[in-house]
Write a protein that holds these residues in place. Structure first.
Motif, PDB file in Angstrom:
ATOM      1  N   SER A   1      44.574  43.573  40.553  1.00 37.06           N
ATOM      2  CA  SER A   1      44.141  44.460  39.479  1.00 37.06           C
ATOM      3  C   SER A   1      45.276  45.392  39.081  1.00 37.06           C
ATOM      4  CB  SER A   1      42.940  45.288  39.935  1.00 37.06           C
ATOM      5  OG  SER A   1      43.354  46.267  40.864  1.00 37.06           O
ATOM      6  N   ASP A   2      45.075  46.100  37.977  1.00 37.54           N
ATOM      7  CA  ASP A   2      46.113  47.026  37.540  1.00 37.54           C
ATOM      8  C   ASP A   2      46.245  48.221  38.483  1.00 37.54           C
ATOM      9  OD1 ASP A   2      44.160  48.485  34.793  1.00 37.54           O
ATOM     10  OD2 ASP A   2      43.717  48.181  36.910  1.00 37.54           O
ATOM     11  N   SER A   3      45.283  48.400  39.379  1.00 32.26           N
ATOM     12  CA  SER A   3      45.381  49.446  40.398  1.00 32.26           C
ATOM     13  C   SER A   3      45.964  48.925  41.703  1.00 32.26           C
ATOM     14  CB  SER A   3      44.004  50.047  40.670  1.00 32.26           C
ATOM     15  OG  SER A   3      43.118  49.064  41.161  1.00 32.26           O
ATOM     16  N   GLY A   4      46.309  47.635  41.721  1.00 33.40           N
ATOM     17  CA  GLY A   4      46.954  47.062  42.897  1.00 33.40           C
ATOM     18  C   GLY A   4      46.028  46.420  43.912  1.00 33.40           C
ATOM     19  N   VAL A   5      44.738  46.397  43.634  1.00 32.96           N
ATOM     20  CA  VAL A   5      43.790  45.768  44.556  1.00 32.96           C
ATOM     21  C   VAL A   5      43.947  44.251  44.480  1.00 32.96           C
ATOM     22  CG1 VAL A   5      41.363  45.436  45.111  1.00 32.96           C
ATOM     23  CG2 VAL A   5      42.185  47.671  44.351  1.00 32.96           C
ATOM     24  N   THR A   6      44.023  43.621  45.632  1.00 35.18           N
ATOM     25  CA  THR A   6      44.221  42.176  45.695  1.00 35.18           C
ATOM     26  C   THR A   6      43.049  41.486  46.398  1.00 35.18           C
ATOM     27  OG1 THR A   6      45.464  42.368  47.765  1.00 35.18           O
ATOM     28  CG2 THR A   6      46.727  42.398  45.709  1.00 35.18           C
ATOM     29  N   ASN A   7      42.828  40.241  46.036  1.00 38.19           N
ATOM     30  CA  ASN A   7      41.833  39.402  46.686  1.00 38.19           C
ATOM     31  C   ASN A   7      42.375  37.988  46.791  1.00 38.19           C
ATOM     32  OD1 ASN A   7      39.086  40.903  47.070  1.00 38.19           O
ATOM     33  ND2 ASN A   7      39.835  41.557  45.085  1.00 38.19           N
ATOM     34  N   TYR A   8      41.976  37.301  47.857  1.00 33.80           N
ATOM     35  CA  TYR A   8      42.498  35.960  48.102  1.00 33.80           C
ATOM     36  C   TYR A   8      41.381  35.002  48.466  1.00 33.80           C
ATOM     37  CZ  TYR A   8      46.959  38.395  48.493  1.00 33.80           C
ATOM     38  OH  TYR A   8      48.069  39.160  48.252  1.00 33.80           O
ATOM     39  N   ALA A   9      41.582  33.753  48.111  1.00 34.74           N
ATOM     40  CA  ALA A   9      40.694  32.709  48.591  1.00 34.74           C
ATOM     41  C   ALA A   9      40.896  32.570  50.095  1.00 34.74           C
ATOM     42  CB  ALA A   9      41.010  31.392  47.897  1.00 34.74           C
ATOM     43  N   ASP A  10      39.848  32.203  50.790  1.00 35.34           N
ATOM     44  CA  ASP A  10      39.919  32.127  52.249  1.00 35.34           C
ATOM     45  C   ASP A  10      41.030  31.198  52.724  1.00 35.34           C
ATOM     46  OD1 ASP A  10      36.309  32.359  52.822  1.00 35.34           O
ATOM     47  OD2 ASP A  10      37.838  33.914  52.552  1.00 35.34           O
ATOM     48  N   GLY A  11      41.254  30.133  52.025  1.00 31.68           N
ATOM     49  CA  GLY A  11      42.214  29.137  52.483  1.00 31.68           C
ATOM     50  C   GLY A  11      43.676  29.551  52.371  1.00 31.68           C
ATOM     51  N   VAL A  12      43.938  30.664  51.696  1.00 31.00           N
ATOM     52  CA  VAL A  12      45.330  31.094  51.518  1.00 31.00           C
ATOM     53  C   VAL A  12      45.593  32.454  52.137  1.00 31.00           C
ATOM     54  CG1 VAL A  12      45.449  29.748  49.394  1.00 31.00           C
ATOM     55  CG2 VAL A  12      45.037  32.220  49.259  1.00 31.00           C
ATOM     56  N   LYS A  13      44.551  33.109  52.656  1.00 27.80           N
ATOM     57  CA  LYS A  13      44.743  34.427  53.267  1.00 27.80           C
ATOM     58  C   LYS A  13      45.752  34.349  54.397  1.00 27.80           C
ATOM     59  CE  LYS A  13      40.223  36.453  52.236  1.00 27.80           C
ATOM     60  NZ  LYS A  13      38.918  36.887  52.785  1.00 27.80           N
ATOM     61  N   GLY A  14      46.659  35.289  54.412  1.00 24.09           N
ATOM     62  CA  GLY A  14      47.676  35.320  55.446  1.00 24.09           C
ATOM     63  C   GLY A  14      48.890  34.481  55.144  1.00 24.09           C
ATOM     64  N   ARG A  15      48.789  33.626  54.128  1.00 22.57           N
ATOM     65  CA  ARG A  15      49.927  32.774  53.768  1.00 22.57           C
ATOM     66  C   ARG A  15      50.471  33.099  52.381  1.00 22.57           C
ATOM     67  NH1 ARG A  15      49.306  27.497  53.062  1.00 22.57           N
ATOM     68  NH2 ARG A  15      47.105  27.598  52.450  1.00 22.57           N
ATOM     69  N   PHE A  16      49.582  33.466  51.467  1.00 21.82           N
ATOM     70  CA  PHE A  16      49.986  33.760  50.091  1.00 21.82           C
ATOM     71  C   PHE A  16      49.888  35.261  49.844  1.00 21.82           C
ATOM     72  CE2 PHE A  16      48.723  29.467  47.935  1.00 21.82           C
ATOM     73  CZ  PHE A  16      49.443  28.780  48.890  1.00 21.82           C
ATOM     74  N   THR A  17      50.783  35.757  49.004  1.00 18.26           N
ATOM     75  CA  THR A  17      50.751  37.166  48.609  1.00 18.26           C
ATOM     76  C   THR A  17      50.936  37.280  47.106  1.00 18.26           C
ATOM     77  OG1 THR A  17      51.720  37.838  50.734  1.00 18.26           O
ATOM     78  CG2 THR A  17      51.784  39.441  48.936  1.00 18.26           C
ATOM     79  N   ILE A  18      50.004  37.964  46.459  1.00 14.94           N
ATOM     80  CA  ILE A  18      50.108  38.214  45.030  1.00 14.94           C
ATOM     81  C   ILE A  18      50.625  39.630  44.833  1.00 14.94           C
ATOM     82  CG2 ILE A  18      47.702  38.983  44.803  1.00 14.94           C
ATOM     83  CD1 ILE A  18      47.689  37.609  42.016  1.00 14.94           C
ATOM     84  N   SER A  19      51.509  39.792  43.868  1.00 15.87           N
ATOM     85  CA  SER A  19      52.065  41.104  43.584  1.00 15.87           C
ATOM     86  C   SER A  19      52.425  41.178  42.111  1.00 15.87           C
ATOM     87  CB  SER A  19      53.293  41.386  44.464  1.00 15.87           C
ATOM     88  OG  SER A  19      54.318  40.453  44.189  1.00 15.87           O
ATOM     89  N   SER A  20      52.724  42.375  41.655  1.00 21.27           N
ATOM     90  CA  SER A  20      53.122  42.535  40.261  1.00 21.27           C
ATOM     91  C   SER A  20      54.105  43.685  40.164  1.00 21.27           C
ATOM     92  CB  SER A  20      51.902  42.810  39.386  1.00 21.27           C
ATOM     93  OG  SER A  20      51.350  44.079  39.675  1.00 21.27           O
ATOM     94  N   ASP A  21      54.821  43.721  39.062  1.00 16.68           N
ATOM     95  CA  ASP A  21      55.653  44.884  38.817  1.00 16.68           C
ATOM     96  C   ASP A  21      54.744  46.012  38.337  1.00 16.68           C
ATOM     97  OD1 ASP A  21      57.039  43.742  35.622  1.00 16.68           O
ATOM     98  OD2 ASP A  21      55.009  44.258  36.220  1.00 16.68           O
ATOM     99  N   ASN A  22      55.293  47.216  38.244  1.00 15.02           N
ATOM    100  CA  ASN A  22      54.440  48.380  37.956  1.00 15.02           C
ATOM    101  C   ASN A  22      53.715  48.263  36.622  1.00 15.02           C
ATOM    102  OD1 ASN A  22      55.040  49.630  40.360  1.00 15.02           O
ATOM    103  ND2 ASN A  22      56.762  50.768  39.540  1.00 15.02           N
ATOM    104  N   ALA A  23      54.340  47.643  35.677  1.00 16.83           N
ATOM    105  CA  ALA A  23      53.748  47.546  34.347  1.00 16.83           C
ATOM    106  C   ALA A  23      52.878  46.312  34.184  1.00 16.83           C
ATOM    107  CB  ALA A  23      54.854  47.533  33.298  1.00 16.83           C
ATOM    108  N   MET A  24      52.762  45.529  35.245  1.00 16.14           N
ATOM    109  CA  MET A  24      52.024  44.264  35.194  1.00 16.14           C
ATOM    110  C   MET A  24      52.572  43.342  34.121  1.00 16.14           C
ATOM    111  SD  MET A  24      47.996  44.821  36.135  1.00 16.14           S
ATOM    112  CE  MET A  24      47.691  43.067  36.354  1.00 16.14           C
ATOM    113  N   ASN A  25      53.871  43.447  33.879  1.00 19.58           N
ATOM    114  CA  ASN A  25      54.486  42.504  32.960  1.00 19.58           C
ATOM    115  C   ASN A  25      54.737  41.168  33.633  1.00 19.58           C
ATOM    116  OD1 ASN A  25      54.611  44.278  30.785  1.00 19.58           O
ATOM    117  ND2 ASN A  25      56.501  45.195  31.544  1.00 19.58           N
TER     118      ASN A  25
END
Length: 121
Positions: A51-75
């Motif tokens: 989310s634009d506030s930085g909250v992340t969620n993952y599918a169970d099968g990728v937790k601990g292996r994948f990481t989603i991130s964004s730059d501050n502007a979400m560009n």
């Protein structure tokens, strides 16, 4: 709003890849971004959300292996994929939406083109 995904490729099991998604246009309407994947013959599935506030969620099968991130502007939104498995082979799509419900229901406002990830020895 346009989304441009990149970073897919061929990687051996246990390896890593980082996908990128550049978003342009009227990004002020976007509150959530995410990654999905689809294997031919199967339904597209949600992999990770941010989310634009930085909250992340993952599918169970990728937790601990994948990481989603964004730059501050979400560009730009990234998906760092580690410890890849053959089952992770799919076309990966980035997407964006104003409402998280749309993302969860696989109906985001905007889709990017897919980028193929192949995990194979």
């Amino acid at each position: 709003v346009q989304l441009q995904a990149s970073g897919g490729g061929l990687v051996q099991p246990g390896g890593s890849l980082r996908l990128s998604c550049i978003i342009s246009g009227n990004i002020f309407s976007i509150n959530h971004m995410g990654w999905y994947r689809q294997v031919p013959g199967k339904q597209r599935e949600l992999v990770a959300l941010i989310s634009d506030s930085g909250v992340t969620n993952y599918a169970d099968g990728v937790k601990g292996r994948f990481t989603i991130s964004s730059d501050n502007a979400m560009n730009t939104v990234y998906l760092q994929m580690n410890s890849l498995k053959p089952d992770d082979t799919a076309v990966y799509y980035c997407a964006a939406s104003r409402l998280i419900e749309a993302m969860v229901n696989l109906m985001p406002d905007y889709w990017g083109q897919g980028t193929l990830v192949t995990v194979s020895s």
